[in-house]
Design a protein around this motif. Structure first.
Motif, PDB file in Angstrom:
ATOM      1  N   ASP A   1       0.822  -1.214   0.000  1.00 20.53           N
ATOM      2  CA  ASP A   1       0.000   0.000   0.000  1.00 20.53           C
ATOM      3  C   ASP A   1       0.858   1.268   0.000  1.00 20.53           C
ATOM      4  OD1 ASP A   1      -2.399  -1.339  -0.137  1.00 20.53           O
ATOM      5  OD2 ASP A   1      -2.724  -1.343   2.032  1.00 20.53           O
ATOM      6  N   GLU A   2       1.966   1.259   0.746  1.00 16.54           N
ATOM      7  CA  GLU A   2       2.864   2.412   0.731  1.00 16.54           C
ATOM      8  C   GLU A   2       3.503   2.570  -0.652  1.00 16.54           C
ATOM      9  OE1 GLU A   2       5.773   2.082   3.824  1.00 16.54           O
ATOM     10  OE2 GLU A   2       4.288   2.326   5.420  1.00 16.54           O
ATOM     11  N   GLY A   3       3.822   1.441  -1.301  1.00 16.55           N
ATOM     12  CA  GLY A   3       4.383   1.481  -2.647  1.00 16.55           C
ATOM     13  C   GLY A   3       3.404   2.072  -3.639  1.00 16.55           C
ATOM     14  N   VAL A   4       2.157   1.670  -3.537  1.00 18.17           N
ATOM     15  CA  VAL A   4       1.125   2.214  -4.423  1.00 18.17           C
ATOM     16  C   VAL A   4       0.946   3.708  -4.168  1.00 18.17           C
ATOM     17  CG1 VAL A   4      -1.341   2.130  -4.996  1.00 18.17           C
ATOM     18  CG2 VAL A   4      -0.057   0.005  -4.729  1.00 18.17           C
ATOM     19  N   ALA A   5       0.979   4.102  -2.905  1.00 20.36           N
ATOM     20  CA  ALA A   5       0.852   5.536  -2.583  1.00 20.36           C
ATOM     21  C   ALA A   5       2.027   6.326  -3.167  1.00 20.36           C
ATOM     22  CB  ALA A   5       0.776   5.728  -1.074  1.00 20.36           C
ATOM     23  N   GLY A   6       3.227   5.770  -3.095  1.00 21.48           N
ATOM     24  CA  GLY A   6       4.393   6.427  -3.692  1.00 21.48           C
ATOM     25  C   GLY A   6       4.258   6.542  -5.196  1.00 21.48           C
ATOM     26  N   PHE A   7       3.808   5.460  -5.833  1.00 19.37           N
ATOM     27  CA  PHE A   7       3.589   5.489  -7.275  1.00 19.37           C
ATOM     28  C   PHE A   7       2.533   6.534  -7.620  1.00 19.37           C
ATOM     29  CE2 PHE A   7       1.134   3.995 -10.974  1.00 19.37           C
ATOM     30  CZ  PHE A   7       2.116   4.153 -11.930  1.00 19.37           C
ATOM     31  N   GLN A   8       1.490   6.648  -6.820  1.00 17.19           N
ATOM     32  CA  GLN A   8       0.441   7.632  -7.082  1.00 17.19           C
ATOM     33  C   GLN A   8       0.998   9.056  -6.995  1.00 17.19           C
ATOM     34  OE1 GLN A   8      -3.276   7.134  -5.030  1.00 17.19           O
ATOM     35  NE2 GLN A   8      -4.145   8.968  -5.938  1.00 17.19           N
ATOM     36  N   ARG A   9       1.879   9.316  -6.038  1.00 16.69           N
ATOM     37  CA  ARG A   9       2.476  10.659  -5.939  1.00 16.69           C
ATOM     38  C   ARG A   9       3.245  10.977  -7.222  1.00 16.69           C
ATOM     39  NH1 ARG A   9       3.213   8.859  -0.668  1.00 16.69           N
ATOM     40  NH2 ARG A   9       5.333   8.119  -1.097  1.00 16.69           N
ATOM     41  N   TRP A  10       4.030   9.999  -7.698  1.00 16.63           N
ATOM     42  CA  TRP A  10       4.770  10.209  -8.935  1.00 16.63           C
ATOM     43  C   TRP A  10       3.795  10.418 -10.100  1.00 16.63           C
ATOM     44  CZ3 TRP A  10       4.666   7.513 -13.506  1.00 16.63           C
ATOM     45  CH2 TRP A  10       5.597   7.913 -14.464  1.00 16.63           C
ATOM     46  N   ALA A  11       2.759   9.579 -10.181  1.00 15.58           N
ATOM     47  CA  ALA A  11       1.793   9.646 -11.282  1.00 15.58           C
ATOM     48  C   ALA A  11       1.079  10.991 -11.310  1.00 15.58           C
ATOM     49  CB  ALA A  11       0.787   8.504 -11.163  1.00 15.58           C
ATOM     50  N   GLU A  12       0.742  11.512 -10.162  1.00 19.86           N
ATOM     51  CA  GLU A  12       0.073  12.827 -10.092  1.00 19.86           C
ATOM     52  C   GLU A  12       0.967  13.910 -10.688  1.00 19.86           C
ATOM     53  OE1 GLU A  12      -2.967  13.627  -9.245  1.00 19.86           O
ATOM     54  OE2 GLU A  12      -3.648  11.827  -8.214  1.00 19.86           O
ATOM     55  N   ARG A  13       2.266  13.808 -10.465  1.00 19.78           N
ATOM     56  CA  ARG A  13       3.203  14.807 -10.992  1.00 19.78           C
ATOM     57  C   ARG A  13       3.443  14.639 -12.485  1.00 19.78           C
ATOM     58  NH1 ARG A  13       6.370  13.080  -6.732  1.00 19.78           N
ATOM     59  NH2 ARG A  13       7.862  12.137  -8.184  1.00 19.78           N
TER      60      ARG A  13
END
Length: 191
Positions: A86-98
């Motif tokens: 879940d933390e990995g997905v959240a990190g990927f989401q932060r990158w994806a948003e940018r």
């Protein structure tokens, strides 16, 4: 200060040309950027560009390689800091948003892919680079997937990359489209 060797000077020139071309390609697009513009903006002659790159396609490949290295490393860094899926997905989401839907990057990728359709060698070069990206995504996914996942890591990497590219194009047109659809798809495929 010691004088640069010839090899150091050539490497510095090449790096400056790539950095300058990156700025111009992202701002003006592939077709809007000429080798003359790159040379002028970098403070070199057109001959300096040709001594480092055969043509504009080769220079653009070097620029895309630099962008992919930077962005893939940034995405992997976001995921690798995670202790849980879940933390990995959240990190990927932060990158994806940018990054997903970044207008300069997305339109350059699309414009250059269209350019490549006329040149089988260039198309092959792009395909090889895409395979590396898919392989990297698959290797990260393989460490996180359980045996009951909806598909294997390679297929999932292809699906997620394809969805990300399409989503990027849609977000260029309408930035209000959330990247959450990609995250929801990732979660659905990994259950």
């Amino acid at each position: 200060m010691p004088r640069l060797t010839r090899a150091e000077s050539q490497a510095r020139t090449r790096d400056l040309l790539i950095a300058t071309a990156r700025t111009l390609f992202l701002r003006d697009g592939y077709h809007g950027t000429s080798l003359e513009k790159v040379a002028d903006a970098a403070g070199f002659s057109k001959g300096a560009v040709y001594s480092n790159f055969r043509n504009k396609d080769e220079l653009c490949l070097a620029v895309l390689d630099a962008i992919h290295a930077d962005e893939l490393n940034a995405a992997l860094a976001e995921v690798s800091r995670a202790r849980t899926f879940d933390e990995g997905v959240a990190g990927f989401q932060r990158w994806a948003e940018r990054m997903i839907g970044d207008e300069g990057w997305t339109t350059l990728e699309v414009e250059f892919a269209i350019q490549a359709r006329r040149d089988p060698d260039l198309r092959e070069e792009l395909a090889a680079r895409d395979q590396i990206i898919r392989g990297t995504i698959a290797s990260v996914l393989a460490t996180k997937l359980d045996a009951n996942a909806a598909m294997d890591a390679e297929d999932m990497a292809t699906a997620l990359l394809s969805l990300g590219i399409g989503l990027g194009m849609q977000r260029v047109i309408d930035p209000s489209i959330p990247v959450n659809v990609l995250i929801k798809t990732l979660r659905a495929l990994t259950k």
